[in-house]
Design an enzyme around this catalytic site. Structure first.
Site: not given
Ligand code: ZN
Length: 894
Positions: A162, A299, A331-332, A335, A354
């Site tokens: 990314e 990912n 956070h991840e 996503h 984000e």
């Protein structure tokens, strides 16, 4: 991904001053989504086979791409970068082979184009390709991560794609709206294991003693989410709601994955419930990489982290560590829905990924640690965004992106922290339930697809019945934010309130005019207006009702208790500053301990910002900080300590700086004395974190007793690690590093070399970087080019040394070794890294030097970061000239 906070100084780094706001946006439509690639061909699936060769730092790739041609076309255009195409053959549905001539490359768009002898008719085709690519040293594309510890060298092969590096691994349609399935196979050597987005489907012996590992096909997804990690790694797993949740780390580290695994399992249950769309892949791995990869990358199904921010030693972990790790995992994982299942159409809407991940991480982590006041502490990030957003070089949350460098630089404080703070303000205004219902509908409706902000506004408006699009566009398409002027009087027993708005600006025009900045934003700045949701309440009677301020001012009369002070935005959820008329300010200041936590923090933060912007007298700030003694909230201390540090930077080289340091010690010492050095049974964790913070602060401002005790505790800790409470280790290491002699510095260096984990290794290097002794600082700057020092540390070291009072030393070293330093980092990171080194300067001459250096040595694309850095320095230089004499006078004799 997580925002790469290379150093605290870097908060000021990026972005571009752009001209026009994005304007009213349309819902997602593939055909009209921005991008470089023609939309007449879309990939359906990549069957991709990679054969890495570590010895030659290169790899061979082959793939069969299933394509749909939507409209007749005479060329196939796709992304490819630093890839050498060997063969390419197009096969029609009828089995007819069309050998393709070597492609034309376009360096500017990082694409290749195959010209076709005749127009290709719509329909399904396959494209077979073979190529050779390179394994990078910097973290981009397929790269080799190198870590050196007491046991020797460890190599891990990994991808980081990314925003625009998938094209370095495979020729592909490398834009987020081109979703496709990825069916990956990789040849790996003996004794290593491989991880990707999906579980291993087969693993069979391959030539040369290794294995050929095939992974199950992914769902349709953007290319930037593809992942591959190969190394000497172990996986520990658990099952949650039928999903295999794994933690993957280097051999011998499995005892450190218990916390991340437990947090991840808890978060998976929470997110499944919150989004009401269950996590769709069969597995979710959290993969810890030892060396150069910073932060985390989401990912799909294979989240990659630096091990220093994921692994937790159960024996020494503090609550602060668990909160930080939890926040990053949250956070991840957020996503996996916001970004992976539903993806922004184009990088101009990166904030949809984000800002949401950041907002969700704050909410989920605050829920997991209810006693830690994390929502209040999250205001630090909002404050950083407001600092940046009050300057002329800011940009709107949404801005056009036409170049790859702009996609890179969209990963900044405005996208993450202004975006997240705006969402919090909107959530509070719409109500948490209506907001959640809107999010559920949005995810349900757009899963496996892409969106623009307009799609989100539509879902939130439907769920809340409020005009979301109109309100939100003010905040996402305009730069900056408003200052609300609040006044109130009693009239016949009723309260009459007048609220006005105007853009808040922290710098004057001359500062940026000198730097030759773009002025597109500023012509209309004076007329800018926002729809501002603001709660107006009475102290002791709750946060009060919302006023939606639409015009430049509002005048209202209410049946309040006139004798009790008026409080605006008592919950501190607004992305705006408030300036009270003098009697209202005085009434609040004198009742400081009775104000709600959020209101105290807001009053202090706004007052500091107003003073620095020359919009309130310094006496207001002094009146507040005098009342800080017994303050219990860490978030409010953090605000005060940040203010002290900001003011201290103005005093570098000034005669009155020692007097300012004594003033700072005088503010902090009573609270630290109340806490004492030793942990107390049953005390809240907030007190432990505050103790550490205050000890480090007292050392920073030269308090001899604190320094001596910190040094004593450090020496004992080195010999006897159990002697020091884990909550004090970072602070004591900093005190030792800051006031180190040669022997202490060497003992830190030994700790850094022998540390069994990245967390400990990084701590030791960071302590070394604080050294006050110029001879030691001169040793530290050399480490920026030492290949055995972890890459993350190499990249932050010079900015740290500069920040700790050796700016000239670090800056001179950086310029003298620019070639070697730039060769060690990604192309676009150069501007960011060099601006960070001088980011704390208060001298316009340094800004000139940065500008001259950047023009001579950096690619044009890196200059946007440099302009931000220059603007920050020039703003500080102007502030120093105006405020330092008054400050020096104000603190003398207190
Ligand atoms: Zn992220």
């Amino acid at each position: 991904m997580t925002l790469r906070r290379i150093a605290a100084a870097l908060a000021a780094a990026l972005g571009v001053a752009t001209a026009a706001p994005v304007g009213a946006e349309a819902p997602f439509a593939f055909a009209t989504t921005p991008g470089v690639l023609p939309k007449d061909i879309v990939p359906v699936e990549y069957a991709l086979h990679l054969r890495p060769d570590i010895a030659t730092r290169s790899f061979r790739g082959t793939q069969t791409i299933t394509l749909d041609v939507l409209r007749p076309t005479r060329s196939i255009v796709m992304h490819a970068l630093e890839i050498e195409i060997a063969t390419a053959t197009l096969i029609g549905a009828d089995g007819r082979h069309i050998a393709l001539a070597p492609p034309q490359s376009d360096a500017a768009t990082q694409t290749i184009a195959f010209a076709l002898p005749a127009p290709l008719a719509p329909g399904r085709y396959t494209l077979e390709m073979a190529w050779r690519g390179k394994i990078n040293g910097a973290v981009e594309g397929l790269y080799l991560d190198r870590q050196v510890d007491a046991a020797g060298e460890h190599l891990t092969l990994a991808t980081d794609l990314e925003p625009t590096s998938a094209r370095r691994v495979l020729p592909c349609w490398d834009e987020p709206a081109f979703r496709a399935r990825f069916h990956l196979t990789v040849d790996v050597g003996a004794g290593v294991s491989a991880y990707s987005n999906m579980p291993v489907a087969s693993s069979v012996p391959a030539a040369g003693g290794g294995r050929r590992v095939a992974f199950a096909a992914t769902p349709p997804m953007p290319s930037y989410l593809l992942a591959l990690v190969v190394g000497d790694l172990e996986r520990v797993d658990t099952t949650v709601d039928g999903i295999s949740v794994g933690a993957v780390a280097g051999r011998g580290k499995r005892h450190r994955v218990a916390y991340p695994l437990a947090a991840s399992a808890d978060l998976l249950r929470y997110f499944n419930e919150y989004f009401a769309v269950p996590y769709p892949l069969p597995k979710l791995d959290h993969i810890a990489i030892a060396g150069g990869f910073p932060g985390g990358m989401e990912n799909w199904g294979a989240i990659v982290y630096n091990e220093s921010v994921l692994l937790v030693d159960p024996a020494t972990a503090t609550a602060a560590t668990r909160q930080r790790v939890h926040g990053l995992i949250a956070h991840e994982m957020a996503h996996q829905w916001f970004g992976n299942l539903v993806t922004m159409a184009w990088w101009d809407n990166l904030w949809l990924n984000e800002a949401f991940a950041e907002w969700m991480a704050i909410n989920a982590t605050a829920r997991a640690f209810p006693e830690a006041h994390l929502r209040l502490r999250a205001r630090r990030a909002a404050e950083s965004a407001m600092e940046l957003d009050a300057r002329s070089t800011t940009r709107p949350i949404q801005q056009p992106v036409t170049r790859d460098s702009e996609a890179e630089s969209a990963f900044d404080t405005i996208t993450y922290d202004k975006g997240s703070a705006f969402l919090r303000m909107l959530e509070a205004y719409l109500g948490e339930t209506a907001f959640r219902d809107g999010i559920r509908a949005y995810v349900q409706r757009h899963r496996y697809s892409n969106t623009t902000s307009a799609d989100l506004w539509a879902a939130l408006a439907a769920a809340s019945g409020k005009p979301v699009a109109e309100l939100a566009a003010d905040w996402t398409t305009q730069p900056g934010f408003p200052l609300l002027d609040v006044d109130a009087q009693c009239e016949r027993g009723r309260r009459r309130i007048v609220v006005g708005q105007a853009p808040f600006r922290a710098d004057d025009d001359s500062a940026s005019a000198t730097a030759g900045m773009g002025t597109g934003n500023r012509t209309a700045a004076g007329e800018r207006r926002w729809n501002v949701p603001v709660q107006l309440g009475t102290l002791g009677a709750g946060a009060g009702d919302y006023l939606l301020l639409r015009e430049t001012s509002a005048d209202l009369v209410r049946d309040d208790d006139c004798a009790a002070p008026l409080v605006a935005d008592a919950d501190n959820v607004g992305f705006f500053r408030v300036r009270y008329a003098a009697p209202l300010f005085d009434a609040l200041a004198t009742r400081w301990p009775a104000l709600p936590d959020g209101a105290r923090l807001k009053l202090l933060a706004d007052t500091s910002a107003l003073v620095r912007a020359d919009q309130a007298p310094l006496a207001r700030w002094l009146a507040l900080v005098e009342r800080i003694d017994d303050e219990p909230r860490l978030a409010i201390w953090d605000q005060l300590l940040a203010d002290l540090e900001r003011f201290d930077r103005l005093g570098v080289g000034e005669a009155a700086r020692p007097a300012f340091h004594r003033f700072a010690v005088g503010l902090v010492a009573p609270r630290f004395a109340g806490l004492g050095w030793d942990e107390r049974a049953g005390e809240p964790d907030e007190a432990r974190q505050l103790r550490a913070r205050l000890a480090a602060t007292l050392s920073r401002y030269g308090d001899e007793a604190t320094i001596a005790e910190g040094q004593r505790r450090f020496a004992r800790w080195v010999a006897e690690p159990a002697s020091l409470a884990p909550s004090l280790v970072n602070a004591v290491a900093e005190i030792a590093g800051r006031h180190a002699d040669v022997a202490t510095y060497e003992s830190l260096r030994t700790l850094a070399r022998r540390a069994p984990t990245s967390e400990e290794r990084f701590r030791a290097y960071r302590a070394m970087a604080t050294a006050r002794d110029p001879a030691l600082a001169a040793l530290t700057v050399e480490l920026a080019l030492d290949r055995d020092v972890p890459q993350i540390i190499r990249h932050e070291l010079l900015a740290s040394v500069a920040r700790w009072d050796h700016l000239e030393l670090a800056w001179t070293y950086a310029r003298e070794h620019a070639d070697a330093l730039l060769a060690d980092m990604k192309l676009f990171d150069g501007g960011r890294a060099f601006a960070a080194i001088v980011a704390t300067s208060a001298s316009a001459a340094t800004a000139d030097e940065l500008e001259a250096f950047a023009r001579a040595r950096l690619p044009a694309d890196a200059l946007v970061d440099v302009r931000r850095g220059e603007d920050e320095i020039r703003t500080r230089a102007a502030l120093k000239a105006r405020l330092w004499p008054e400050l020096a006078n104000g603190v003398t004799g207190r």
